[in-house]
Design a protein around this motif. Structure first.
Motif, PDB file in Angstrom:
ATOM      1  N   ASP A  59      -4.252  -2.363   0.988  1.00 38.76           N
ATOM      2  CA  ASP A  59      -5.026  -2.010   1.355  1.00 38.76           C
ATOM      3  C   ASP A  59      -5.409  -0.839   0.293  1.00 38.76           C
ATOM      4  O   ASP A  59      -4.272  -0.446  -0.285  1.00 38.76           O
ATOM      5  N   TYR A  60      -6.543  -0.555   0.155  1.00 40.86           N
ATOM      6  CA  TYR A  60      -6.807   0.700  -0.957  1.00 40.86           C
ATOM      7  C   TYR A  60      -7.898   1.564  -0.561  1.00 40.86           C
ATOM      8  O   TYR A  60      -8.778   1.167   0.422  1.00 40.86           O
ATOM      9  N   ALA A  61      -7.753   2.661  -1.048  1.00 41.28           N
ATOM     10  CA  ALA A  61      -8.889   4.034  -0.796  1.00 41.28           C
ATOM     11  C   ALA A  61     -10.362   3.383  -1.483  1.00 41.28           C
ATOM     12  O   ALA A  61     -10.112   2.671  -2.471  1.00 41.28           O
ATOM     13  N   GLU A  62     -11.462   3.741  -1.138  1.00 41.47           N
ATOM     14  CA  GLU A  62     -12.481   3.213  -1.519  1.00 41.47           C
ATOM     15  C   GLU A  62     -12.671   3.667  -3.061  1.00 41.47           C
ATOM     16  O   GLU A  62     -13.255   3.083  -3.857  1.00 41.47           O
ATOM     17  N   SER A  63     -12.143   4.637  -3.352  1.00 42.08           N
ATOM     18  CA  SER A  63     -12.302   5.362  -4.726  1.00 42.08           C
ATOM     19  C   SER A  63     -11.573   4.778  -5.653  1.00 42.08           C
ATOM     20  O   SER A  63     -11.746   4.835  -6.892  1.00 42.08           O
ATOM     21  N   VAL A  64     -10.616   3.668  -5.007  1.00 45.39           N
ATOM     22  CA  VAL A  64      -9.880   2.949  -6.257  1.00 45.39           C
ATOM     23  C   VAL A  64     -10.060   1.417  -6.063  1.00 45.39           C
ATOM     24  O   VAL A  64      -9.573   0.778  -6.963  1.00 45.39           O
ATOM     25  N   LYS A  65     -10.590   1.055  -5.091  1.00 44.63           N
ATOM     26  CA  LYS A  65     -10.888  -0.396  -4.716  1.00 44.63           C
ATOM     27  C   LYS A  65     -11.616  -1.042  -6.140  1.00 44.63           C
ATOM     28  O   LYS A  65     -12.436  -0.460  -6.409  1.00 44.63           O
ATOM     29  N   GLY A  66     -10.866  -2.187  -6.344  1.00 44.85           N
ATOM     30  CA  GLY A  66     -11.422  -2.821  -7.599  1.00 44.85           C
ATOM     31  C   GLY A  66     -11.106  -2.514  -8.821  1.00 44.85           C
ATOM     32  O   GLY A  66     -10.899  -3.234  -9.912  1.00 44.85           O
ATOM     33  N   ARG A  67     -10.071  -1.361  -8.974  1.00 49.65           N
ATOM     34  CA  ARG A  67      -9.687  -0.686 -10.428  1.00 49.65           C
ATOM     35  C   ARG A  67      -8.101  -0.921 -10.060  1.00 49.65           C
ATOM     36  O   ARG A  67      -7.285  -0.983 -10.936  1.00 49.65           O
ATOM     37  N   PHE A  68      -7.493  -0.316  -9.009  1.00 44.87           N
ATOM     38  CA  PHE A  68      -6.059  -0.268  -8.634  1.00 44.87           C
ATOM     39  C   PHE A  68      -5.519  -1.386  -7.996  1.00 44.87           C
ATOM     40  O   PHE A  68      -6.341  -2.150  -7.089  1.00 44.87           O
ATOM     41  N   THR A  69      -4.365  -2.134  -8.305  1.00 48.35           N
ATOM     42  CA  THR A  69      -3.820  -3.265  -7.694  1.00 48.35           C
ATOM     43  C   THR A  69      -2.290  -2.808  -7.406  1.00 48.35           C
ATOM     44  O   THR A  69      -1.670  -2.449  -8.320  1.00 48.35           O
ATOM     45  N   ILE A  70      -1.805  -2.594  -6.002  1.00 46.58           N
ATOM     46  CA  ILE A  70      -0.367  -2.647  -5.498  1.00 46.58           C
ATOM     47  C   ILE A  70       0.160  -3.879  -5.308  1.00 46.58           C
ATOM     48  O   ILE A  70      -0.384  -5.103  -5.022  1.00 46.58           O
ATOM     49  N   SER A  71       1.401  -3.878  -5.889  1.00 45.42           N
ATOM     50  CA  SER A  71       2.402  -4.908  -5.770  1.00 45.42           C
ATOM     51  C   SER A  71       3.596  -4.640  -5.437  1.00 45.42           C
ATOM     52  O   SER A  71       4.095  -3.472  -5.349  1.00 45.42           O
ATOM     53  N   ARG A  72       4.648  -5.569  -5.168  1.00 43.97           N
ATOM     54  CA  ARG A  72       6.026  -5.003  -4.868  1.00 43.97           C
ATOM     55  C   ARG A  72       6.833  -6.554  -5.214  1.00 43.97           C
ATOM     56  O   ARG A  72       6.265  -7.744  -5.322  1.00 43.97           O
ATOM     57  N   ASP A  73       7.953  -6.120  -5.717  1.00 40.79           N
ATOM     58  CA  ASP A  73       9.079  -7.199  -6.057  1.00 40.79           C
ATOM     59  C   ASP A  73      10.308  -6.798  -4.802  1.00 40.79           C
ATOM     60  O   ASP A  73      11.166  -5.945  -5.640  1.00 40.79           O
ATOM     61  N   ASN A  74      10.480  -7.426  -4.036  1.00 47.44           N
ATOM     62  CA  ASN A  74      11.457  -7.257  -3.136  1.00 47.44           C
ATOM     63  C   ASN A  74      12.891  -7.642  -3.898  1.00 47.44           C
ATOM     64  O   ASN A  74      14.038  -6.774  -3.475  1.00 47.44           O
ATOM     65  N   ALA A  75      12.959  -8.366  -4.774  1.00 48.36           N
ATOM     66  CA  ALA A  75      14.391  -8.727  -5.410  1.00 48.36           C
ATOM     67  C   ALA A  75      14.613  -7.555  -6.151  1.00 48.36           C
ATOM     68  O   ALA A  75      15.933  -7.409  -6.370  1.00 48.36           O
ATOM     69  N   LYS A  76      13.804  -6.921  -6.711  1.00 47.80           N
ATOM     70  CA  LYS A  76      14.142  -5.561  -7.395  1.00 47.80           C
ATOM     71  C   LYS A  76      13.833  -4.288  -6.932  1.00 47.80           C
ATOM     72  O   LYS A  76      13.958  -3.145  -7.372  1.00 47.80           O
ATOM     73  N   ASN A  77      13.545  -4.370  -5.669  1.00 50.15           N
ATOM     74  CA  ASN A  77      13.600  -3.190  -4.699  1.00 50.15           C
ATOM     75  C   ASN A  77      12.369  -2.083  -5.550  1.00 50.15           C
ATOM     76  O   ASN A  77      12.677  -0.912  -5.453  1.00 50.15           O
TER      77      ASN A  77
END
Length: 124
Positions: A59-77
């Protein structure tokens, strides 16, 4: 010790990109949602983005939607925030947080674990 440590902040020109990282230790990273919150100079904290523990939801704030991308790598914590097309109004200290309390989806009223923050400055 339970902790999260951010890195990747820098000074960039408008339109530029940065990738922030959040490395965790001391807890089972793969079991917790991760959030990015920012605080601009002279302003209150602003929730920016969140990602579910299993990477199934973001989920993203409207102010950053389309410009920011969050992700995670659980193997790397590690969680990431890819920030593209940065604007001067994105200038802030960016914090990684987890262990949210009183949450609605990926937005919480409080977080038990915070990093020390990383400075992002967008200026020409």
């Amino acid at each position: 010790e339970v902790q999260v440590v951010e890195s990747g902040g820098d000074l960039v020109q408008p339109g530029g990109s940065l990738r922030l990282s959040c490395v965790s230790s001391g807890f089972e990273f793969s079991s917790y949602d991760i959030y990015w919150i920012r605080q601009a100079p002279g302003k209150g904290r602003e929730w920016v983005s969140g990602i579910g523990f299993d990477d199934a939801m973001t989920d993203y704030a409207e102010s950053v939607k389309g410009r920011f991308t969050i992700s995670r790598d659980n193997a790397k914590n590690t969680a990431y925030l890819q920030m593209n097309n940065l604007k001067t109004e994105d200038t802030a200290v960016y914090y990684c947080a987890t262990w949210g309390n009183n949450c609605s989806g990926l937005k919480c009223k409080a977080y038990d674990v915070w990093g020390q923050g990383t400075q992002v400055s967008v200026s020409s």
